[in-house]
Design an enzyme around this catalytic site. Structure first.
Site, short mmCIF file in Angstrom:
data_model
loop_
_atom_site.label_atom_id
_atom_site.label_comp_id
_atom_site.label_asym_id
_atom_site.label_seq_id
_atom_site.Cartn_x
_atom_site.Cartn_y
_atom_site.Cartn_z
N ASP A 242 -29.67 -5.43 61.89
CA ASP A 242 -29.09 -5.24 60.57
C ASP A 242 -27.78 -6.03 60.53
OD1 ASP A 242 -27.29 -3.80 61.99
OD2 ASP A 242 -27.74 -1.89 61.08
N ASP B 215 -37.04 2.31 59.37
CA ASP B 215 -36.25 2.48 60.59
C ASP B 215 -35.41 3.73 60.42
OD1 ASP B 215 -33.05 2.10 60.76
OD2 ASP B 215 -33.84 1.12 58.97
N CYS C 165 -51.68 16.41 72.12
CA CYS C 165 -50.88 15.18 72.07
C CYS C 165 -51.11 14.39 73.35
CB CYS C 165 -49.40 15.53 71.91
SG CYS C 165 -48.31 14.10 71.98
N CYS D 187 -49.09 12.02 74.55
CA CYS D 187 -47.88 11.36 75.06
C CYS D 187 -47.60 11.78 76.51
CB CYS D 187 -46.67 11.65 74.16
SG CYS D 187 -45.82 13.20 74.49
N CYS E 41 -46.32 15.45 76.84
CA CYS E 41 -47.32 16.51 76.65
C CYS E 41 -48.42 16.46 77.71
CB CYS E 41 -47.90 16.43 75.25
SG CYS E 41 -46.71 16.94 73.98
N HIS F 61 -41.70 12.17 73.25
CA HIS F 61 -42.64 12.90 72.40
C HIS F 61 -42.46 12.53 70.92
CE1 HIS F 61 -45.22 15.94 70.68
NE2 HIS F 61 -44.22 16.22 69.85
#
Lengths: 394, 394
Positions: free
Chosen positions: A98, A271, A309, A311, A314, A340
């Protein structure tokens, strides 16, 4: 007269016939990025707590870094010497910087703005700095991200129409100057629509910037404390004036429910530091809403926070272990929660894109929003205002 | 009458002909552990900042967890419900739990000790607790580590001979009670030699505990602020009285130079929070000594902190990036530094073992100690005493 080029173009793949949602892809010098896309925030050149490998493993294809923060520390010259931002932070996928406008107008104390540029003090050590649209482009060209942003003036929520209009018109003049200052056209320079919560200003801003011809358009100045239905209305006003064939970037959004609403209104890029910030506070995303891992119900729960999940967190740890790590102040807690939440957002984005591609986005949206209990709006607003206030403190 | 068993035995492979250094292996229910071995400290069930995968990747084959911390939070019962400590923390290699003795005598305020056991207050919430040797064995059997420790009374540095002798004799009586209380013989129960800085007490303690027959012997009550040459002399006094065929565990050590000195004096097992704690303060190990990454000389250094180091941190990031992360307070800094320091210790241990096996340990030791500038002893002692003092505060 747009600055589109082969390295940084947008391809629209499919539009939802019932909403404004669309699936596409961004071609960048660091790979193809499928849209909709969510960018986690590496303010200081690192996604808080994670290595670049982990950011990839949770499914992120582009991240955002803050020119303001990197300019103050370690300095643009240091990153230049070290081979540019990609190399410095060890990230080889797409990158967006940015311009620093938002940070200067929210973080830095004692700023003075005029048409030429902005004078401000560092929030770190109080040192004085002066930047202009031309300098901001030079900084971002040195950092070397794939997508860079114009310098904008970002008014606060609550500012008068006159003040917001003045900031918008300055933003327009600065956008032109940024466009003219750009030398490295392998980077895509996106404009930023301002106009606060005033529909006529939003329309004007989108129309004017479109007339200048940018390869992408951001919607700035939202999610600053205004009610959510105002945010959504402003997105609609803006998107209606933006070209179909260019990507639209909704800055600073956000939460799972806001991403879904933004996609439905035609936004492609998002974002926000929210998923990583709330993770470090122990708020974990589930398909039913956020869960507070500090809650005693998790103290002996021998299953992951989201049982199906996929991930790393998890797959490997019980909610009880996470609860224990948070309770004990172990730094690993913040990492596991961040992994997560970003995995959740990644999975949400994949579901959204899949639904757009196979024509089921409206029903996906209804099902998701029906099941997901957003954070209470009153609480959310008061938290946000408190957070913004703390950032405005000199 | 020893409690050795097939699952938890020690095999001596090679002894250095010129020093007391030895290479061996520990057979545990969670794999073979080559010695000498260093155990990083997972006080609360996590190596600070790292996942179990990372702890393995840096080359660690066994870790230590603190019964005292886990007893207070989340509670032994919770870990029992969740399937034991290995499962709770996601660690499938060898694991050692200490008894809590050292923590109770250094962290907990208002302790009262008598022959039956110890009454103490939690350093977290001030709640009152009472433990005995039998309870400590029961806790550790529930946690399920591969190696467990007897409850010991650990006097402070500076205590009188009378006080240290009394604590030592109580430690002996408790060791016998722990031995009798043990039910799960798949775990190896190690005794702890005490005796402070008094050679005759060290000898007495080692002899007495050896007569009881344990599968391993720890040297406790050192590195508590005494001068380094006293520490080394006490190790020598103790090891001289311990059986050759059993592993010797030097508790709370330590630094690279102290590990080398400990190995040279016949110790096989080491544990310490030092490498991970100093990492989080920005002190990184190199073959020339510790380096402070906050130092401005690193601000633009475009090479790793240890150029030929093979760790994840050095393979991927410049010293300048690490410097920036520490300067900016990014949590990733603590991880990357922890990974480097543990990798360094792992690499040191491998070099030590290699040198013992090929008969070059004395020259390796001289070369290493000749090149490695240890932290200034006066500074080290004053830091240590400050740290101990802060821990003794009620």
């Amino acid at each position: 007269m747009g600055l589109v080029n082969g390295f940084n173009s947008f391809r629209l793949i499919q539009s939802c016939p019932h909403t404004k949602a669309r699936a596409g892809e961004l071609l960048t010098p660091h790979g193809v990025v499928q849209t909709p896309v969510f960018l986690p925030v590496a303010s200081q050149g690192a996604i808080k707590t994670l290595t670049p490998e982990e950011v990839k493993a949770v499914g992120m294809s582009m991240v955002l870094a803050n020119t303001y923060h990197l300019y103050l520390r370690p300095g643009i010259g240091v990153i230049d010497k070290l081979g540019g931002l990609h190399k410095f932070m060890g990230w080889d996928r797409a990158l967006l910087t940015d311009s620093g406008g938002y940070q200067i107008f929210s973080l830095a104390p004692l700023r003075r703005v005029d048409d030429e540029g902005v004078n401000f003090r560092s929030h770190i050590d109080g040192s004085e700095h002066y930047i202009t649209p031309e300098l901001v482009i030079q900084f971002q060209e040195t950092l070397g991200a794939d997508i860079i942003m114009v310098l904008d003036e970002c008014p606060a929520y609550g500012d008068s129409l006159e003040k917001v209009k003045e900031a918008m018109e300055r933003t327009h003049r600065w956008a032109e100057r940024c466009q003219k200052a750009q030398k490295r056209h392998a980077q895509a320079l996106y404009a930023i629509v301002q106009g606060g919560i005033f529909p006529e200003l939003r329309r004007q801003s989108a129309e004017y910037l479109t007339s200048l011809g940018f390869p992408g358009y951001a919607i700035g100045g939202l999610s600053l404390g205004e009610p959510k239905k105002v945010t959504l209305a402003m997105i609609e006003e803006t998107v209606a004036q933006l070209p179909e064939d260019k990507p639209r970037y909704l800055m600073g959004v956000g939460s799972p429910e806001d991403i879904v609403e933004g996609v439905a209104r035609g936004c492609d890029i998002f974002d926000s530091a929210l998923p990583t910030r709330v993770a470090r506070n122990g708020a974990l995303f589930t398909w039913q809403g956020r869960r507070n891992i500090h809650n005693a119900v998790y103290s002996q729960l021998d299953e992951p926070i989201v049982p199906d999940c996929n991930c790393y967190t998890c797959r490997n740890f019980s909610a009880a272990y996470l609860h224990h790590l948070f309770n004990s102040g172990e730094l690993l807690a913040y990492r596991l929660a961040t992994i997560h939440n970003l995995s959740f957002i990644s999975s949400l984005i994949n579901k959204i894109r899949g639904a757009i591609l196979n024509g089921t986005f409206p029903s996906f949206k209804d099902k998701f929003l029906g099941g997901y209990q957003p954070a209470n709006e009153e609480l959310r607003l008061s938290q946000k205002q408190k957070w913004l206030k703390s950032r405005f403190k000199p």
